[in-house]
Design an enzyme around this catalytic site. Structure first.
Site, PDB file in Angstrom:
ATOM      1  N   GLY A  64     -10.078   3.574  -8.411  1.00 32.17           N
ATOM      2  CA  GLY A  64      -9.724   3.552  -7.874  1.00 32.17           C
ATOM      3  C   GLY A  64      -9.845   4.155  -6.220  1.00 32.17           C
ATOM      4  O   GLY A  64      -8.190   4.239  -5.381  1.00 32.17           O
TER       5      GLY A  64
ATOM      6  N   LYS B 113       2.486   7.160 -16.615  1.00 35.33           N
ATOM      7  CA  LYS B 113       2.971   8.244 -16.129  1.00 35.33           C
ATOM      8  C   LYS B 113       2.958   9.548 -17.000  1.00 35.33           C
ATOM      9  O   LYS B 113       2.659  10.743 -16.959  1.00 35.33           O
ATOM     10  CB  LYS B 113       3.640   7.985 -14.664  1.00 35.33           C
ATOM     11  CG  LYS B 113       3.169   6.992 -14.559  1.00 35.33           C
ATOM     12  CD  LYS B 113       1.414   6.947 -13.430  1.00 35.33           C
ATOM     13  CE  LYS B 113       0.797   6.217 -12.506  1.00 35.33           C
ATOM     14  NZ  LYS B 113      -0.042   6.614 -11.950  1.00 35.33           N
TER      15      LYS B 113
ATOM     16  N   VAL C  59     -10.886   0.122 -14.805  1.00 36.23           N
ATOM     17  CA  VAL C  59     -11.086   1.147 -15.398  1.00 36.23           C
ATOM     18  C   VAL C  59     -10.062   0.690 -17.405  1.00 36.23           C
ATOM     19  O   VAL C  59     -10.181   0.852 -17.838  1.00 36.23           O
ATOM     20  CB  VAL C  59      -9.971   2.478 -14.599  1.00 36.23           C
ATOM     21  CG1 VAL C  59     -11.128   3.074 -13.917  1.00 36.23           C
ATOM     22  CG2 VAL C  59      -8.500   1.572 -14.708  1.00 36.23           C
TER      23      VAL C  59
ATOM     24  N   TYR D 289       5.548   1.975 -16.409  1.00 34.00           N
ATOM     25  CA  TYR D 289       4.718   2.178 -15.154  1.00 34.00           C
ATOM     26  C   TYR D 289       5.704   3.894 -15.905  1.00 34.00           C
ATOM     27  O   TYR D 289       4.520   4.934 -15.602  1.00 34.00           O
ATOM     28  CB  TYR D 289       5.135   2.549 -13.599  1.00 34.00           C
ATOM     29  CG  TYR D 289       4.911   3.234 -12.952  1.00 34.00           C
ATOM     30  CD1 TYR D 289       3.549   2.689 -12.143  1.00 34.00           C
ATOM     31  CD2 TYR D 289       5.278   4.604 -11.815  1.00 34.00           C
ATOM     32  CE1 TYR D 289       2.851   3.566 -11.205  1.00 34.00           C
ATOM     33  CE2 TYR D 289       4.453   4.960 -11.160  1.00 34.00           C
ATOM     34  CZ  TYR D 289       3.939   4.593 -11.036  1.00 34.00           C
ATOM     35  OH  TYR D 289       3.128   5.609  -9.368  1.00 34.00           O
TER      36      TYR D 289
ATOM     37  N   ILE E 203       5.314   8.462  -1.415  1.00 33.29           N
ATOM     38  CA  ILE E 203       3.987   8.607  -0.738  1.00 33.29           C
ATOM     39  C   ILE E 203       3.859   7.174  -0.102  1.00 33.29           C
ATOM     40  O   ILE E 203       4.006   6.005  -0.891  1.00 33.29           O
ATOM     41  CB  ILE E 203       2.650   8.783  -1.795  1.00 33.29           C
ATOM     42  CG1 ILE E 203       2.389  10.231  -2.480  1.00 33.29           C
ATOM     43  CG2 ILE E 203       1.973   9.678  -0.376  1.00 33.29           C
ATOM     44  CD1 ILE E 203       3.454  11.560  -1.797  1.00 33.29           C
TER      45      ILE E 203
ATOM     46  N   SER F 232     -10.972   3.656  -2.883  1.00 36.83           N
ATOM     47  CA  SER F 232     -11.091   3.295  -1.059  1.00 36.83           C
ATOM     48  C   SER F 232      -9.851   2.993  -1.257  1.00 36.83           C
ATOM     49  O   SER F 232     -10.421   2.490   0.320  1.00 36.83           O
ATOM     50  CB  SER F 232     -12.258   1.141  -1.134  1.00 36.83           C
ATOM     51  OG  SER F 232     -11.579   0.633  -2.905  1.00 36.83           O
ATOM     52  N   ARG F 233      -9.290   2.674  -0.922  1.00 47.11           N
ATOM     53  CA  ARG F 233      -7.685   2.542  -0.162  1.00 47.11           C
ATOM     54  C   ARG F 233      -6.670   4.140  -0.840  1.00 47.11           C
ATOM     55  O   ARG F 233      -7.079   4.448  -2.219  1.00 47.11           O
ATOM     56  CB  ARG F 233      -7.206   0.924   0.023  1.00 47.11           C
ATOM     57  CG  ARG F 233      -6.502   0.807  -1.316  1.00 47.11           C
ATOM     58  CD  ARG F 233      -6.323  -0.670  -0.741  1.00 47.11           C
ATOM     59  NE  ARG F 233      -5.873  -1.038  -2.549  1.00 47.11           N
ATOM     60  CZ  ARG F 233      -4.643  -1.383  -2.897  1.00 47.11           C
ATOM     61  NH1 ARG F 233      -3.680  -0.939  -1.991  1.00 47.11           N
ATOM     62  NH2 ARG F 233      -4.538  -2.390  -3.942  1.00 47.11           N
TER      63      ARG F 233
HETATM   64  P1  NAP Z   1      -2.608   1.842  -3.784  1.00 47.14           P
HETATM   65  O1  NAP Z   1      -2.548   1.809  -2.497  1.00 47.14           O
HETATM   66  O2  NAP Z   1      -2.038   0.204  -4.513  1.00 47.14           O
HETATM   67  O3  NAP Z   1      -3.544   2.233  -4.611  1.00 47.14           O
HETATM   68  C1  NAP Z   1      -4.197   1.767  -5.790  1.00 47.14           C
HETATM   69  C2  NAP Z   1      -6.253   1.759  -6.063  1.00 47.14           C
HETATM   70  O4  NAP Z   1      -5.427   1.209  -7.331  1.00 47.14           O
HETATM   71  C3  NAP Z   1      -6.896   0.094  -5.304  1.00 47.14           C
HETATM   72  O5  NAP Z   1      -7.925   1.334  -4.789  1.00 47.14           O
HETATM   73  C4  NAP Z   1      -6.987   0.028  -6.173  1.00 47.14           C
HETATM   74  O6  NAP Z   1      -7.868  -0.432  -6.254  1.00 47.14           O
HETATM   75  C5  NAP Z   1      -6.949   0.790  -7.762  1.00 47.14           C
HETATM   76  N1  NAP Z   1      -7.473   0.007  -8.552  1.00 47.14           N
HETATM   77  C6  NAP Z   1      -6.164  -1.476  -9.152  1.00 47.14           C
HETATM   78  N2  NAP Z   1      -6.260  -1.209 -10.806  1.00 47.14           N
HETATM   79  C7  NAP Z   1      -7.418  -0.439 -10.694  1.00 47.14           C
HETATM   80  C8  NAP Z   1      -8.392  -1.241 -12.086  1.00 47.14           C
HETATM   81  N3  NAP Z   1      -8.191  -1.864 -13.105  1.00 47.14           N
HETATM   82  N4  NAP Z   1      -9.729  -0.292 -12.119  1.00 47.14           N
HETATM   83  C9  NAP Z   1      -9.916   0.423 -10.914  1.00 47.14           C
HETATM   84  N5  NAP Z   1      -9.094   0.817  -9.527  1.00 47.14           N
HETATM   85  C10 NAP Z   1      -8.160  -0.362 -10.111  1.00 47.14           C
HETATM   86  O7  NAP Z   1      -1.945   3.114  -4.885  1.00 47.14           O
HETATM   87  P2  NAP Z   1      -2.193   4.281  -4.214  1.00 47.14           P
HETATM   88  O8  NAP Z   1       0.120   4.556  -3.760  1.00 47.14           O
HETATM   89  O9  NAP Z   1      -2.689   5.372  -3.629  1.00 47.14           O
HETATM   90  O10 NAP Z   1      -1.627   5.528  -5.856  1.00 47.14           O
HETATM   91  C11 NAP Z   1      -3.277   6.464  -6.302  1.00 47.14           C
HETATM   92  C12 NAP Z   1      -1.862   6.642  -7.142  1.00 47.14           C
HETATM   93  O11 NAP Z   1      -0.790   7.332  -7.229  1.00 47.14           O
HETATM   94  C13 NAP Z   1      -1.867   5.631  -8.780  1.00 47.14           C
HETATM   95  O12 NAP Z   1      -2.153   6.114  -9.911  1.00 47.14           O
HETATM   96  C14 NAP Z   1      -0.091   5.627  -8.772  1.00 47.14           C
HETATM   97  O13 NAP Z   1       0.578   5.554  -9.697  1.00 47.14           O
HETATM   98  C15 NAP Z   1      -0.155   7.112  -7.523  1.00 47.14           C
HETATM   99  N6  NAP Z   1       1.455   7.303  -7.297  1.00 47.14           N
HETATM  100  C16 NAP Z   1       1.802   6.740  -6.153  1.00 47.14           C
HETATM  101  C17 NAP Z   1       2.769   6.913  -5.886  1.00 47.14           C
HETATM  102  C18 NAP Z   1       2.903   6.818  -4.477  1.00 47.14           C
HETATM  103  O14 NAP Z   1       4.293   6.364  -3.889  1.00 47.14           O
HETATM  104  N7  NAP Z   1       2.305   6.101  -3.485  1.00 47.14           N
HETATM  105  C19 NAP Z   1       3.338   8.104  -6.396  1.00 47.14           C
HETATM  106  C20 NAP Z   1       3.394   8.614  -7.020  1.00 47.14           C
HETATM  107  C21 NAP Z   1       2.080   8.500  -7.918  1.00 47.14           C
HETATM  108  P3  NAP Z   1      -8.247  -2.407  -5.783  1.00 47.14           P
HETATM  109  O15 NAP Z   1      -8.261  -2.013  -3.865  1.00 47.14           O
HETATM  110  O16 NAP Z   1     -10.062  -2.890  -5.708  1.00 47.14           O
HETATM  111  O17 NAP Z   1      -7.403  -3.154  -6.073  1.00 47.14           O
END
Ligand code: NAP
Length: 245
Positions: free
Chosen positions: A9, A157, A62, A153, A186, A11-12
């Site tokens: 994941g 985790k 995944v 969620y 974040i 790409s963003r």
């Molecule tokens: P995000 O911007 O929503 O990005 C999630 C990424 O995961 C995207 O690239 C998405 O791909 C990819 N993804 C989703 N389902 C997938 C699958 N089945 N197979 C492969 N790729 C998949 O989220 P983020 O905030 O960057 O979060 C990244 C990680 O940090 C996550 O595990 C999240 O739980 C964790 N996290 C985030 C926060 C926060 O506050 N943001 C806090 C704690 C933990 P697409 O672009 O194709 O949808």
């Protein structure tokens, strides 16, 4: 030969920042993605390659074991090794348990927890033979403290934390380190859905008085895959501005 990092994941959001940060450290980068490729992929590739490293994109979900098997193999075939795995792909389906549908629960577990198993299981075979490697998985503060509306969620985790500690014990003798990071709030698409007043309230409640940035998380991952952390395994590093102490 350069070391190789695979970011799921990537790409963003946080994953993209981790990819850019590790590229600056000299890693060849393999970015797993699930959606459609768009023009942002070319821009990201250019930005990564400015560091004189390679960048490939490997497609796959995944939560599907065969996809993980395919894109881990593709990474090793095309880039020559696999030194670092960052299990970053994740989703949310927030809802009080009373209203949560079975599919809302299982899809989050399937992507976040089973996905971490699927990719790690395929990567670890290679790392065991190489007798080296670093794995960092994205947990969350809510996997430790819980959060109303996130039973799915936070279970996923918390599962990642148990998985990390158990695997760290299994593979330490093979010189493979396994750690997790637990970000707080974040600024990414995942938290963009929150209303501004909710975000302000959250920021006020955080000791460091701000939400985190993807860079805050990427810097911690950079440390955990570097030799500077060579005596650290089985740990969960909190990146949350002091939310949990
Ligand atoms: P995000 O911007 O929503 O990005 C999630 C990424 O995961 C995207 O690239 C998405 O791909 C990819 N993804 C989703 N389902 C997938 C699958 N089945 N197979 C492969 N790729 C998949 O989220 P983020 O905030 O960057 O979060 C990244 C990680 O940090 C996550 O595990 C999240 O739980 C964790 N996290 C985030 C926060 C926060 O506050 N943001 C806090 C704690 C933990 P697409 O672009 O194709 O949808």
């Amino acid at each position: 030969m350069s070391k190789v990092a695979l970011i799921t994941g990537g790409s963003r959001g946080i994953g993209k920042e981790i990819a850019l940060t590790l590229a600056k450290e000299g890693y060849d980068i393999s970015i797993n993605y699930i959606g459609e490729k768009d023009s942002s992929f070319d821009e990201l590739q250019k930005e990564i390659e400015q560091n004189n490293v390679k960048c490939i994109f490997v497609s796959g979900d995944v939560s599907k074991f065969e996809d993980a098997e395919k894109f881990v193999k593709e990474t090793i075939d095309k880039l020559g090794s696999l030194d670092v795995l960052v299990n970053n792909a994740g989703i949310t389906r927030d809802m009080l348990l009373m209203r949560m549908k079975e599919e809302d629960f299982t899809s989050v577990i399937d992507v976040n927890l089973v996905g971490t198993f699927n990719v790690t299981k395929n990567a670890i075979n290679y790392m065991m033979k190489a007798r080296s490697g670093c794995i960092v998985s994205l947990a969350s503060v809510v996997g430790i403290a819980g959060n109303a509306g996130q039973t799915n969620y936070s279970a996923s985790k918390a599962g990642i934390i148990g998985f990390t500690k158990s695997l760290a014990k299994e593979v330490a003798s093979r010189n493979i380190r396994v750690n997790a990071v637990a970000p707080g709030f974040i600024q990414t698409n995942m938290t963009a859905v929150l209303k501004d007043d909710v975000k302000d309230e959250i920021a006020k409640s955080i000791p460091l008085k701000r939400m985190g940035t993807p860079k805050d998380v990427a810097n911690a991952v950079k440390f955990l895959v570097s030799d500077d952390s060579s005596y650290i395994t089985g740990q969960v590093l909190h990146i949350d501005g002091g939310m949990l102490m």
